[in-house]
Design a protein around this motif. Structure first.
Motif, PDB file in Angstrom:
ATOM      1  N   ARG A 191       0.857  -1.187   0.000  1.00 23.04           N
ATOM      2  CA  ARG A 191       0.000   0.000   0.000  1.00 23.04           C
ATOM      3  C   ARG A 191       0.893   1.236   0.000  1.00 23.04           C
ATOM      4  N   GLN A 192       0.610   2.142  -0.906  1.00 24.40           N
ATOM      5  CA  GLN A 192       1.418   3.358  -1.033  1.00 24.40           C
ATOM      6  C   GLN A 192       1.316   4.224   0.218  1.00 24.40           C
ATOM      7  N   TRP A 193       0.141   4.273   0.852  1.00 25.93           N
ATOM      8  CA  TRP A 193      -0.014   5.103   2.040  1.00 25.93           C
ATOM      9  C   TRP A 193       0.847   4.583   3.186  1.00 25.93           C
ATOM     10  N   GLY A 194       1.076   3.284   3.237  1.00 26.75           N
ATOM     11  CA  GLY A 194       1.938   2.730   4.281  1.00 26.75           C
ATOM     12  C   GLY A 194       3.379   3.151   4.092  1.00 26.75           C
ATOM     13  N   ALA A 195       3.843   3.091   2.848  1.00 23.64           N
ATOM     14  CA  ALA A 195       5.217   3.508   2.561  1.00 23.64           C
ATOM     15  C   ALA A 195       5.395   5.001   2.802  1.00 23.64           C
ATOM     16  N   THR A 196       4.427   5.792   2.350  1.00 22.58           N
ATOM     17  CA  THR A 196       4.505   7.240   2.546  1.00 22.58           C
ATOM     18  C   THR A 196       4.453   7.588   4.028  1.00 22.58           C
ATOM     19  N   GLY A 197       3.575   6.937   4.765  1.00 23.89           N
ATOM     20  CA  GLY A 197       3.482   7.183   6.205  1.00 23.89           C
ATOM     21  C   GLY A 197       4.754   6.822   6.940  1.00 23.89           C
ATOM     22  N   TYR A 198       5.365   5.709   6.559  1.00 27.83           N
ATOM     23  CA  TYR A 198       6.613   5.293   7.202  1.00 27.83           C
ATOM     24  C   TYR A 198       7.729   6.296   6.924  1.00 27.83           C
ATOM     25  N   ILE A 199       7.810   6.752   5.687  1.00 31.22           N
ATOM     26  CA  ILE A 199       8.838   7.729   5.334  1.00 31.22           C
ATOM     27  C   ILE A 199       8.612   9.045   6.085  1.00 31.22           C
ATOM     28  N   LEU A 200       7.360   9.488   6.167  1.00 36.45           N
ATOM     29  CA  LEU A 200       7.055  10.723   6.906  1.00 36.45           C
ATOM     30  C   LEU A 200       7.359  10.579   8.395  1.00 36.45           C
ATOM     31  N   LEU A 201       7.027   9.431   8.972  1.00 34.95           N
ATOM     32  CA  LEU A 201       7.366   9.199  10.378  1.00 34.95           C
ATOM     33  C   LEU A 201       8.876   9.248  10.593  1.00 34.95           C
ATOM     34  N   SER A 202       9.624   8.690   9.664  1.00 39.89           N
ATOM     35  CA  SER A 202      11.087   8.708   9.781  1.00 39.89           C
ATOM     36  C   SER A 202      11.632  10.128   9.674  1.00 39.89           C
ATOM     37  N   VAL A 203      11.071  10.919   8.769  1.00 43.48           N
ATOM     38  CA  VAL A 203      11.511  12.309   8.631  1.00 43.48           C
ATOM     39  C   VAL A 203      11.204  13.092   9.903  1.00 43.48           C
ATOM     40  N   ILE A 204       9.995  12.940  10.434  1.00 40.98           N
ATOM     41  CA  ILE A 204       9.623  13.622  11.681  1.00 40.98           C
ATOM     42  C   ILE A 204      10.533  13.179  12.818  1.00 40.98           C
ATOM     43  N   ASN A 205      10.842  11.893  12.853  1.00 39.15           N
ATOM     44  CA  ASN A 205      11.697  11.346  13.896  1.00 39.15           C
ATOM     45  C   ASN A 205      13.098  11.949  13.845  1.00 39.15           C
ATOM     46  N   VAL A 206      13.665  12.073  12.660  1.00 38.25           N
ATOM     47  CA  VAL A 206      15.003  12.655  12.523  1.00 38.25           C
ATOM     48  C   VAL A 206      14.984  14.131  12.891  1.00 38.25           C
ATOM     49  N   VAL A 207      13.948  14.846  12.465  1.00 39.92           N
ATOM     50  CA  VAL A 207      13.831  16.266  12.805  1.00 39.92           C
ATOM     51  C   VAL A 207      13.737  16.442  14.320  1.00 39.92           C
ATOM     52  N   LEU A 208      12.932  15.617  14.978  1.00 36.22           N
ATOM     53  CA  LEU A 208      12.843  15.693  16.441  1.00 36.22           C
ATOM     54  C   LEU A 208      14.182  15.377  17.093  1.00 36.22           C
ATOM     55  N   TYR A 209      14.882  14.387  16.562  1.00 35.20           N
ATOM     56  CA  TYR A 209      16.173  14.031  17.127  1.00 35.20           C
ATOM     57  C   TYR A 209      17.163  15.183  17.029  1.00 35.20           C
ATOM     58  N   VAL A 210      17.131  15.878  15.917  1.00 34.78           N
ATOM     59  CA  VAL A 210      18.074  16.974  15.718  1.00 34.78           C
ATOM     60  C   VAL A 210      17.722  18.178  16.590  1.00 34.78           C
ATOM     61  N   PHE A 211      16.442  18.488  16.736  1.00 36.44           N
ATOM     62  CA  PHE A 211      16.048  19.722  17.407  1.00 36.44           C
ATOM     63  C   PHE A 211      15.788  19.594  18.902  1.00 36.44           C
ATOM     64  N   ILE A 212      15.619  18.387  19.419  1.00 38.63           N
ATOM     65  CA  ILE A 212      15.451  18.235  20.864  1.00 38.63           C
ATOM     66  C   ILE A 212      16.837  18.160  21.491  1.00 38.63           C
ATOM     67  N   LYS A 213      17.159  19.139  22.313  1.00 40.15           N
ATOM     68  CA  LYS A 213      18.507  19.251  22.865  1.00 40.15           C
ATOM     69  C   LYS A 213      18.709  18.434  24.141  1.00 40.15           C
ATOM     70  N   ASN A 214      17.649  18.235  24.912  1.00 40.24           N
ATOM     71  CA  ASN A 214      17.768  17.508  26.171  1.00 40.24           C
ATOM     72  C   ASN A 214      17.727  15.998  25.895  1.00 40.24           C
ATOM     73  N   PRO A 215      18.791  15.252  26.212  1.00 45.64           N
ATOM     74  CA  PRO A 215      18.808  13.809  25.931  1.00 45.64           C
ATOM     75  C   PRO A 215      17.701  13.035  26.653  1.00 45.64           C
ATOM     76  N   ASN A 216      17.266  13.517  27.814  1.00 44.54           N
ATOM     77  CA  ASN A 216      16.187  12.833  28.525  1.00 44.54           C
ATOM     78  C   ASN A 216      14.874  12.920  27.750  1.00 44.54           C
ATOM     79  N   ASN A 217      14.621  14.041  27.099  1.00 42.80           N
ATOM     80  CA  ASN A 217      13.406  14.196  26.314  1.00 42.80           C
ATOM     81  C   ASN A 217      13.487  13.427  24.997  1.00 42.80           C
TER      82      ASN A 217
END
Length: 120
Positions: free
Chosen positions: A67-93
């Motif tokens: 399903r294309q929506w599954g692949a697109t959703g997974y890619i978007l989740l990964s992008v959001i995850n990387v963005v959060l990793y880069v911008f969250i400065k506190n390692p506990n958060n």
């Protein structure tokens, strides 16, 4: 609407060989996170990690069903995850808001980008 047996058969037989194994790893990771949170009250912020894993597992299972929506959703989740990793400065958060396997998620996203030509 397919029954559960047909759905599982499609998820295992339709995609490339790697994808069902990764689906199993996502489900095991989800169960691992939920098991680790068994003593934490539901609704607590720590359950956000389980929600992340559930979203990844659902999207990957949909991608296994080609399903294309599954692949697109997974890619978007990964992008959001990387963005959060880069911008969250506190390692506990970071432990609360970011998947622990974000590097693997990016690799799986690249695999989905490569193989998404076959998806519906």
């Amino acid at each position: 609407m397919r029954n559960i047996k047909t759905l599982i058969t499609d998820i295992v037989r339709k995609p490339p060989l790697l994808m069902p194994f990764v689906a199993g790893a996502h489900l095991l990771g989800l169960f691992w996170v939920v098991w680790g949170l068994r003593a934490v009250p539901i609704g607590n912020i720590e359950w956000l990690q389980a929600v992340w894993m559930l979203a990844y597992a659902i999207c990957w299972l949909a991608a296994c069903d080609l399903r294309q929506w599954g692949a697109t959703g997974y890619i978007l989740l990964s992008v959001i995850n990387v963005v959060l990793y880069v911008f969250i400065k506190n390692p506990n958060n970071r432990d609360l808001y970011v998947s622990n396997l974000f590097i693997l998620d990016v690799l799986f996203s690249l695999f989905l980008l490569y193989s998404s030509k076959k998806f519906e």
